[in-house]
Design a protein around this motif. Structure first.
Motif, PDB file in Angstrom:
ATOM      1  N   GLU A 187       0.857  -1.027  -0.057  1.00 18.29           N
ATOM      2  CA  GLU A 187       0.015   0.262  -0.145  1.00 18.29           C
ATOM      3  C   GLU A 187       0.883   1.298  -0.179  1.00 18.29           C
ATOM      4  O   GLU A 187       0.559   2.139  -0.749  1.00 18.29           O
ATOM      5  N   LYS A 240       2.241   1.808  -3.380  1.00 23.11           N
ATOM      6  CA  LYS A 240       1.161   2.392  -4.467  1.00 23.11           C
ATOM      7  C   LYS A 240       0.983   3.741  -4.039  1.00 23.11           C
ATOM      8  O   LYS A 240       0.519   4.677  -5.224  1.00 23.11           O
ATOM      9  N   ALA A 241       0.848   4.129  -2.687  1.00 23.20           N
ATOM     10  CA  ALA A 241       0.596   5.584  -2.274  1.00 23.20           C
ATOM     11  C   ALA A 241       1.651   6.393  -2.843  1.00 23.20           C
ATOM     12  O   ALA A 241       1.334   7.513  -3.416  1.00 23.20           O
ATOM     13  N   LYS A 253       3.620   5.738  -5.455  1.00 21.65           N
ATOM     14  CA  LYS A 253       3.343   5.912  -6.921  1.00 21.65           C
ATOM     15  C   LYS A 253       1.963   6.930  -7.369  1.00 21.65           C
ATOM     16  O   LYS A 253       2.415   7.928  -7.972  1.00 21.65           O
ATOM     17  N   GLU A 254       1.109   6.954  -6.404  1.00 21.02           N
ATOM     18  CA  GLU A 254       0.131   7.889  -6.717  1.00 21.02           C
ATOM     19  C   GLU A 254       0.351   9.359  -6.260  1.00 21.02           C
ATOM     20  O   GLU A 254       0.165  10.296  -7.077  1.00 21.02           O
ATOM     21  N   ILE A 284       2.486  10.495  -8.890  1.00 19.10           N
ATOM     22  CA  ILE A 284       1.650  11.022 -10.277  1.00 19.10           C
ATOM     23  C   ILE A 284       1.128  12.225 -10.242  1.00 19.10           C
ATOM     24  O   ILE A 284       0.946  13.183 -10.972  1.00 19.10           O
ATOM     25  N   LYS A 285       0.640  12.475  -8.940  1.00 20.11           N
ATOM     26  CA  LYS A 285      -0.071  13.831  -8.699  1.00 20.11           C
ATOM     27  C   LYS A 285       0.908  15.066  -8.502  1.00 20.11           C
ATOM     28  O   LYS A 285       0.612  16.124  -8.788  1.00 20.11           O
TER      29      LYS A 285
END
Length: 337
Positions: free
Chosen positions: A82, A85-86, A88-89, A92-93
């Motif tokens: 997680e 994933k966070a 990576k997010e 991206i943001k």
């Protein structure tokens, strides 16, 4: 890890990773069994679940324990799926935010460039229009000095002269506003008597006052000596009185005066007109430098209140609206002593 080990497929190279990371650092098996707290290096390792999803972990050896002839390795697995994933997010943001920031900066620079072009255009156009208009008005004044001119023609020329002067004032206002927007305006402070400005304004609007049957009541009886920019202050009172003059065909426009330790205080009111609450709110928004909508149903546009507000700000003055609960509030202007 939070998963049943039977649900996971252990990576085939797990043993090789362990040996490469930890065992190869020691010269002999003797060094390994005597080392009870190895350096806690972490390795990112992925496990494949039976449902084909992937779990990402951090693998770390905490202890190597010797028990007789056996060696026991205590290792630690931390599920960081997680978190990855966070991250990576977030990445991206961050990139999206950076792109938006760059786009906004480009848009701001473009808007500033376009605004500068518009301002320079207004400065040049108004300057070019003022010169020929001033020449035309000079000719009209010469014609009015001709005693042989019939009265009918004289009245027509007076009308032309009056409207030409109002057009010249409008062009001059646009020029001043453009100077303020481009930070090119200079404040020229001189000593003068305020009554000179009022006398000039009464003369300027004499035709409109007579046509609209409005009386101009000047309650500024005392001699008020001000040190400020006479031209700019004249613009403020000329525009404000001009707006109030357009509101009705009856009543009075009154100018009152007071002062305190720091400021000269003037109030202006048209007694022959009642403002709608919508107009009062619009005037308040303009004076507070807020956005407002132009509506054709309004009595006057009030757009030149922007100019009055900005001019007074330049000379450390202020314009405000009086009691907004009454239908015909006063405008208050303060000018520093």
């Amino acid at each position: 890890v939070g998963e049943n080990i039977h649900e996971l497929t252990v990576p085939e190279n797990m043993r090789n990773i362990f040996i490469k990371t930890y065992v190869n650092k020691f010269k002999s098996i003797k060094d390994i069994v005597s080392f009870e707290q190895p350096a806690k290096e972490e390795i990112k390792m992925s496990f494949l679940k039976k449902d084909r999803s992937i779990i990402i972990t951090k693998f770390r050896v905490d202890y190597i324990i010797k028990n007789n002839r056996n060696i026991y390795v205590v290792y630690f697995l931390n599920n960081i799926t997680e978190r990855i994933k966070a991250q990576k997010e977030i990445g991206i943001k961050k990139k999206a935010l950076e792109r938006a920031k760059n786009k906004l900066e480009k848009a701001v620079k473009k808007a500033e460039k376009e605004n500068k072009i518009k301002t320079n255009f207004l400065l040049n156009v108004t300057h070019d229009l003022k010169s020929p208009l001033a020449s035309m008005l000079s000719f009209s004044k010469l014609l009015l000095k001709d005693d042989t001119l019939p009265e009918k023609h004289r009245n027509t020329i007076r009308r032309i002269d009056h409207l030409g002067n109002k057009s010249l004032v409008m062009l001059d206002d646009i020029y001043t506003f453009s100077e303020i927007m481009s930070n090119k305006i200079k404040v020229n402070k001189i000593n003068f008597e305020f009554q000179e400005i009022l006398d000039d304004i009464i003369q300027f609007y004499q035709y409109d006052l007579q046509k609209r049957n409005i009386k101009f009541i000047n309650n500024v009886k005392s001699i008020i000596k001000i040190k400020s920019d006479k031209s700019l202050i004249r613009k403020v009172f000329l525009n404000l009185i001009g707006n109030l003059l357009k509101l009705s065909n009856k009543g009075k426009i009154t100018v009152d005066f007071n002062q305190d330790e720091n400021s000269f205080l003037f109030s202006i009111k048209n007694t022959g007109f009642d403002f709608s609450q919508k107009e009062i709110q619009k005037i308040k928004d303009i004076l507070d430098n807020k956005n407002f909508d132009i509506d054709d149903t309004d009595s006057v546009s009030w757009l030149n209140l922007n100019l009055c507000r900005d001019i007074l700000k330049l000379i450390d003055g202020k314009i405000s609206l009086g009691d907004k609960s009454i239908k015909s509030p006063k405008f208050y202007i303060s000018i520093p002593q």
